[in-house]
Design an enzyme around this catalytic site. Structure first.
Site, PDB file in Angstrom:
ATOM      1  CB  THR A  91      -0.877  -0.023   1.271  1.00  0.00           C
ATOM      2  OG1 THR A  91      -1.736  -1.149   1.171  1.00  0.00           O
ATOM      3  CG2 THR A  91      -1.684   1.243   1.426  1.00  0.00           C
TER       4      THR A  91
ATOM      5  CD  GLN B 296      -2.661  -7.927  -1.422  1.00  0.00           C
ATOM      6  OE1 GLN B 296      -2.560  -6.773  -1.042  1.00  0.00           O
ATOM      7  NE2 GLN B 296      -2.096  -8.938  -0.787  1.00  0.00           N
TER       8      GLN B 296
ATOM      9  CG  HIS C  85      -4.643  -8.788   1.445  1.00  0.00           C
ATOM     10  ND1 HIS C  85      -3.989  -9.614   2.326  1.00  0.00           N
ATOM     11  CD2 HIS C  85      -4.200  -7.532   1.711  1.00  0.00           C
ATOM     12  CE1 HIS C  85      -3.185  -8.875   3.090  1.00  0.00           C
ATOM     13  NE2 HIS C  85      -3.293  -7.617   2.740  1.00  0.00           N
ATOM     14  N   GLY C  86      -5.663 -12.680   1.743  1.00  0.00           N
ATOM     15  CA  GLY C  86      -6.186 -13.462   2.861  1.00  0.00           C
ATOM     16  C   GLY C  86      -5.293 -13.345   4.089  1.00  0.00           C
ATOM     17  CB  ALA C  87      -2.032 -12.230   4.472  1.00  0.00           C
ATOM     18  CG  ASN C  88      -0.417  -9.010   6.151  1.00  0.00           C
ATOM     19  OD1 ASN C  88       0.046 -10.097   6.518  1.00  0.00           O
ATOM     20  ND2 ASN C  88       0.180  -8.265   5.256  1.00  0.00           N
TER      21      ASN C  88
ATOM     22  CE1 TYR D 104      -5.801  -4.249   6.827  1.00  0.00           C
ATOM     23  CE2 TYR D 104      -4.097  -5.699   5.959  1.00  0.00           C
ATOM     24  CZ  TYR D 104      -4.468  -4.498   6.534  1.00  0.00           C
ATOM     25  OH  TYR D 104      -3.515  -3.560   6.821  1.00  0.00           O
TER      26      TYR D 104
ATOM     27  N   GLY E  48      11.355 -10.494   4.888  1.00  0.00           N
ATOM     28  CA  GLY E  48      12.722 -10.337   5.373  1.00  0.00           C
ATOM     29  C   GLY E  48      13.791 -11.027   4.540  1.00  0.00           C
TER      30      GLY E  48
END
Ligand SMILES: Cc1cc2nc3c(=O)[nH]c(=O)nc-3n(C[C@H](O)[C@H](O)[C@H](O)COP(=O)(O)O)c2cc1C
Length: 353
Positions: free
Chosen positions: A16, A90, A165-168, A170, A289
């Site tokens: 973003t 995404q 977006h199935g992560a983080n 949301y 990372g």
């Protein structure tokens, strides 16, 4: 990548950047320039792009549900394709990770009335999130349809594929996780029920678009941040999800290694790529990372097929060339990650410029 040839194994992770400060949440010429500069990546995944008005959770982020937004994104896909690149959009719904200010005073929609306890970027600056409005079954049906329309729009805009977006923390992960999903209907309770919305969306996409160009992003070991906690069913839940994803012949599954140290936490998957490699039959992208050295290692060891880089691509438009040349990397400027304009967006220098 399941039928899509990529020119290298380096993926630009979705980020973003909040440059669509134009009222209509439209990606602009400037967005196109930013992605064009990074087109030497094997694959670009765009910043999260909203599937509907209800999906909004941060100001100045582009969507893909209006004609103007489709037109805006065409500038980006054309620019990247002209440079020989490949680009997926995404698709994003923020769920509880939002604020009434972004919805004309109405509470944002989410699986249950559980406050994500996050600071939300509104037009008046950061504001604390509030408890959202639990979705009715009709709201869930509409959300599934919104993802479908957004995917159709993305292909119309010229994208090579879409990543859900199935992560983080949301919307989709709010359904997956026990602590954010207190529903007692077919979308809550058991592992199968909490994962249901993802498979409903994939079912809708399978009937309308080329499913081999659809992908899913997951962050199975997210814990204690973004309002999500691991619990004693988390590993069972993600084993179930990833196993079932085998049935769809997707473009890829995009996995994220733990965001925080989960050493000693029996409920958390410690090494995500290693854990899922024997479970998933298709292409795996791994993230978080990675450096040139660690990325080379994970690919050579066979735990992932592609590696995505976030901040390194943000600060180095020519990251591929720099890795080839073993050149030094530009330093990212965190103060301009989400600010409008070119500064910290399209002005990171390439080598020899
Ligand atoms: C500025 C910024 C914005 C991000 N926005 C998104 C996003 O829209 N969607 C998403 O799935 N991840 C997002 N992420 C997470 C990145 O995709 C990636 O997981 C993270 O940067 C870790 O990878 P890295 O160590 O290579 O940077 C964002 C990260 C950053 C730094």
């Amino acid at each position: 990548m399941n039928g899509t040839a990529l020119r290298n194994r380096m993926v630009m992770a979705p980020m973003t950047r909040s440059r669509s400060n134009n009222g209509g949440n439209v990606a602009t010429e400037l967005t196109a320039k930013y992605y064009e500069q990074r087109a030497s990546a094997g694959l670009i995944i765009t910043e999260g792009t909203y599937v509907s008005e209800e999906a909004i959770g941060v100001i100045n982020v582009p969507g893909i549900y209006t004609t103007e937004q489709i037109k805006g994104w065409k500038l980006t896909t054309e620019a990247v394709h002209q440079k020989g690149g490949t680009i997926f959009a995404q698709l994003w719904h923020t769920g509880a990770f939002s604020h009434p200010d972004l919805h004309n005073g109405k509470k944002p929609l989410a699986p249950s009335a559980v406050n994500a306890n996050q600071q939300i970027f509104t037009a008046e600056g950061l504001k604390p999130s509030e408890a959202p409005q639990p979705m009715t079954l009709d709201d869930i049906k509409k959300t599934i349809a919104d993802f479908k329309h957004a995917a159709i729009n993305a292909f119309e805009a010229g994208f090579d594929g879409v990543e859900l977006h199935g992560a983080n923390g949301y919307l989709l992960q709010q359904f997956f996780s026990k602590n954010s999903n207190l529903r007692e209907d077919e979308y809550g309770g058991t592992v199968e029920n909490r994962a249901r919305i993802l498979f409903d969306i994939l079912g809708a996409l399978k009937d309308t678009v080329d499913i081999s160009r659809v992908a899913v992003r997951l962050n199975p070991s997210l814990n204690g941040i973004m309002g999500i906690l691991v619990d004693e069913e988390t590993i069972t839940l993600y084993n179930y999800i990833v196993n079932r994803l085998n049935d769809y012949c997707l473009a890829y599954v995009h996995l994220i290694e733990p965001f925080t140290d989960v050493t000693g936490n029996q409920n958390a998957i410690q090494e995500v790529a290693k854990h899922f490699r024997p479970i998933y039959n298709g292409t795996i992208i791994i993230n978080r990372g990675f450096t040139k050295e660690t990325a080379t290692k994970v690919i050579h060891e066979g735990d992932a097929d592609l590696v995505s880089f976030g901040v390194p691509f943000l600060a180095n438009p020519d990251l591929v060339e720099r890795f080839k040349a073993d050149a030094a990397l530009n330093k990212p400027d965190q103060s301009t990650f989400y600010t409008p304009g070119e500064k910290g967006y399209t002005d990171y220098p390439a080598l020899n410029h």
